[in-house]
Design a protein around this motif. Structure first.
Motif, mmCIF file in Angstrom:
data_model
loop_
_atom_site.group_PDB
_atom_site.id
_atom_site.type_symbol
_atom_site.label_atom_id
_atom_site.label_comp_id
_atom_site.label_asym_id
_atom_site.label_seq_id
_atom_site.Cartn_x
_atom_site.Cartn_y
_atom_site.Cartn_z
ATOM 1 N N ASP A 4 0.807 -1.314 0.005
ATOM 2 C CA ASP A 4 0.009 -0.122 0.036
ATOM 3 C C ASP A 4 0.803 1.334 -0.001
ATOM 4 O O ASP A 4 0.316 2.321 -0.457
ATOM 5 N N LEU A 5 2.149 1.173 0.570
ATOM 6 C CA LEU A 5 3.179 2.273 0.309
ATOM 7 C C LEU A 5 3.794 2.682 -1.010
ATOM 8 O O LEU A 5 4.210 3.682 -1.084
ATOM 9 N N GLU A 6 3.565 1.513 -1.842
ATOM 10 C CA GLU A 6 4.271 1.760 -3.241
ATOM 11 C C GLU A 6 3.901 2.997 -3.705
ATOM 12 O O GLU A 6 4.819 3.601 -4.417
ATOM 13 N N PRO A 7 2.568 3.439 -4.048
ATOM 14 C CA PRO A 7 2.338 4.658 -4.815
ATOM 15 C C PRO A 7 2.920 6.000 -3.929
ATOM 16 O O PRO A 7 3.196 6.877 -4.614
ATOM 17 N N LEU A 8 3.224 5.811 -2.731
ATOM 18 C CA LEU A 8 3.865 6.957 -1.987
ATOM 19 C C LEU A 8 4.950 6.941 -1.875
ATOM 20 O O LEU A 8 5.811 8.053 -2.011
ATOM 21 N N SER A 21 10.978 -0.972 1.089
ATOM 22 C CA SER A 21 11.734 -1.758 2.176
ATOM 23 C C SER A 21 12.968 -1.063 2.583
ATOM 24 O O SER A 21 13.276 -1.135 3.942
ATOM 25 N N GLU A 22 13.770 -0.507 1.789
ATOM 26 C CA GLU A 22 14.862 0.183 2.346
ATOM 27 C C GLU A 22 14.411 1.398 3.012
ATOM 28 O O GLU A 22 14.961 1.751 4.326
ATOM 29 N N VAL A 23 13.442 2.227 2.784
ATOM 30 C CA VAL A 23 12.870 3.221 3.917
ATOM 31 C C VAL A 23 12.403 2.724 5.177
ATOM 32 O O VAL A 23 12.937 3.088 6.094
ATOM 33 N N LEU A 24 11.635 1.516 5.062
ATOM 34 C CA LEU A 24 10.967 1.030 6.287
ATOM 35 C C LEU A 24 12.088 0.340 6.988
ATOM 36 O O LEU A 24 12.141 0.078 8.277
ATOM 37 N N THR A 25 13.297 -0.136 6.598
ATOM 38 C CA THR A 25 14.390 -0.688 7.452
ATOM 39 C C THR A 25 15.452 0.372 7.741
ATOM 40 O O THR A 25 16.624 -0.032 8.276
ATOM 41 N N ARG A 26 15.144 1.522 7.467
ATOM 42 C CA ARG A 26 16.001 2.559 7.761
ATOM 43 C C ARG A 26 17.233 2.860 7.087
ATOM 44 O O ARG A 26 18.337 3.309 7.482
ATOM 45 N N LYS A 27 17.317 2.083 5.671
ATOM 46 C CA LYS A 27 18.582 2.368 4.904
ATOM 47 C C LYS A 27 18.625 3.256 4.176
ATOM 48 O O LYS A 27 19.596 3.513 3.469
ATOM 49 N N ARG A 28 17.361 3.811 3.896
ATOM 50 C CA ARG A 28 17.208 5.020 3.122
ATOM 51 C C ARG A 28 16.421 6.017 3.664
ATOM 52 O O ARG A 28 15.435 5.774 4.150
ATOM 53 N N SER A 29 16.523 7.383 3.582
ATOM 54 C CA SER A 29 15.632 8.647 4.217
ATOM 55 C C SER A 29 14.851 8.873 3.127
ATOM 56 O O SER A 29 14.718 8.380 2.077
ATOM 57 N N MET A 42 8.882 12.113 -1.631
ATOM 58 C CA MET A 42 8.076 10.924 -0.561
ATOM 59 C C MET A 42 7.583 11.603 0.720
ATOM 60 O O MET A 42 6.365 11.259 0.982
ATOM 61 N N VAL A 43 7.989 12.580 1.197
ATOM 62 C CA VAL A 43 7.611 13.283 2.470
ATOM 63 C C VAL A 43 6.285 13.880 1.818
ATOM 64 O O VAL A 43 5.212 13.699 2.729
ATOM 65 N N ARG A 44 6.170 14.769 0.805
ATOM 66 C CA ARG A 44 4.985 15.237 0.324
ATOM 67 C C ARG A 44 3.944 14.034 0.060
ATOM 68 O O ARG A 44 2.670 14.510 0.507
ATOM 69 N N ARG A 45 4.116 12.986 -0.662
ATOM 70 C CA ARG A 45 3.225 12.104 -0.939
ATOM 71 C C ARG A 45 2.635 11.100 0.331
ATOM 72 O O ARG A 45 1.300 11.107 0.693
ATOM 73 N N VAL A 46 3.694 10.931 1.156
ATOM 74 C CA VAL A 46 3.148 10.352 2.604
ATOM 75 C C VAL A 46 2.302 11.184 3.161
ATOM 76 O O VAL A 46 1.254 10.814 4.028
ATOM 77 N N LYS A 47 2.740 12.512 3.380
ATOM 78 C CA LYS A 47 1.877 13.463 4.148
ATOM 79 C C LYS A 47 0.463 13.533 3.691
ATOM 80 O O LYS A 47 -0.483 13.367 4.620
ATOM 81 N N TYR A 48 0.294 13.791 2.398
ATOM 82 C CA TYR A 48 -1.170 13.663 1.810
ATOM 83 C C TYR A 48 -1.800 12.329 1.861
ATOM 84 O O TYR A 48 -3.015 12.221 2.130
ATOM 85 N N GLY A 49 -1.080 11.295 1.582
ATOM 86 C CA GLY A 49 -1.497 9.862 1.425
ATOM 87 C C GLY A 49 -2.079 9.287 2.921
ATOM 88 O O GLY A 49 -2.980 8.660 3.104
ATOM 89 N N LEU A 50 -1.177 9.329 3.881
ATOM 90 C CA LEU A 50 -1.371 8.884 5.405
ATOM 91 C C LEU A 50 -1.807 9.968 6.220
ATOM 92 O O LEU A 50 -1.996 9.552 7.354
ATOM 93 N N ILE A 102 0.274 11.960 7.825
ATOM 94 C CA ILE A 102 1.258 12.259 8.760
ATOM 95 C C ILE A 102 2.011 13.587 8.484
ATOM 96 O O ILE A 102 2.179 14.233 7.435
ATOM 97 N N SER A 103 2.056 14.365 9.674
ATOM 98 C CA SER A 103 2.768 15.640 9.519
ATOM 99 C C SER A 103 3.940 15.540 8.948
ATOM 100 O O SER A 103 4.752 14.858 9.064
ATOM 101 N N ALA A 104 4.148 16.642 7.909
ATOM 102 C CA ALA A 104 5.465 16.582 7.379
ATOM 103 C C ALA A 104 6.583 16.935 8.345
ATOM 104 O O ALA A 104 7.890 16.335 8.202
ATOM 105 N N ASP A 105 6.322 17.513 9.695
ATOM 106 C CA ASP A 105 7.555 17.741 10.483
ATOM 107 C C ASP A 105 7.794 16.231 10.979
ATOM 108 O O ASP A 105 9.198 16.106 11.358
ATOM 109 N N LEU A 106 7.188 15.404 11.287
ATOM 110 C CA LEU A 106 7.579 14.114 11.724
ATOM 111 C C LEU A 106 8.176 13.346 10.609
ATOM 112 O O LEU A 106 9.075 12.767 10.903
ATOM 113 N N LEU A 107 7.652 13.732 9.393
ATOM 114 C CA LEU A 107 8.377 12.825 8.329
ATOM 115 C C LEU A 107 9.568 13.487 7.969
ATOM 116 O O LEU A 107 10.587 12.628 7.583
ATOM 117 N N ILE A 108 9.891 14.662 8.299
ATOM 118 C CA ILE A 108 11.229 15.209 7.938
ATOM 119 C C ILE A 108 12.366 14.685 9.097
ATOM 120 O O ILE A 108 13.311 14.421 8.768
#
Length: 165
Positions: A79-83, A91-99, A104-112, A114-120
């Motif tokens: 479900d996160l692939e479009p974001l 996988s890289e993002v969720l295992t903290r290998k890639r920021s 991505m922050v913009r898409r996750v902010k609007y898709g989920l 979540i505050s951009a402050d938290l995502l940054i």
């Protein structure tokens, strides 16, 4: 201020805090505008200030925030692939290998939602460790590798010149 023989004072210790919380629980049914209601308001303010100072919670890192929202909404990595991008990128993002990138922050902010402050947030630990060790793919890591003694631009040029001679 006194009410029912109890004097309100600053909360300085954990035992002061526990007594104030116990008193608040006894005053929860107090009507607003009454002496007990006023005492409840003052104690709640004091407890809130004490908790903010002594029991402060740090904001979650971006990955933790995403995982929490995934759990809340019953989402999968797919479900996160479009974001975020491909399955590998998720996988890289969720295992903290890639920021997260700015897009991505913009898409996750609007898709989920979540505050951009938290995502940054802060840079994941693994990325910082790799950058420090000179293995990361961040521009900072590349720059750090190039700035180590004997690895600067001047040193590269002189090594290359020595090879040509």
């Amino acid at each position: 201020m006194t009410s029912a023989g109890i004097q309100i004072h600053p909360i300085r210790t954990n035992s002061d805090y526990e007594r104030a919380v116990a008193r608040i629980s006894r005053l929860m049914s107090a009507a607003p505008g009454t002496p007990e209601g006023d005492e409840l308001d003052v104690l709640a303010t004091l407890v809130e200030a004490y908790e903010a100072k002594h029991h402060a919670m740090d904001a979650p890192d971006p990955v933790t925030a995403i995982q929490f929202r995934m759990e809340q909404q019953g989402l999968t990595r797919k479900d996160l692939e479009p974001l975020i991008g491909s399955r590998a990128r998720v996988s890289e993002v969720l295992t903290r290998k890639r920021s997260l990138t700015l897009d991505m922050v913009r898409r996750v902010k609007y898709g989920l939602g979540i505050s951009a402050d938290l995502l940054i947030g802060s840079t994941p630990v693994k990325v910082l460790v790799e950058a420090k060790a000179g293995r990361g793919s961040l521009p900072v890591a590349r720059a750090a590798r190039n700035l180590r003694p004997g690895r600067g631009a001047k040193a590269r040029v002189s090594r290359q010149a020595g090879k040509r001679a």
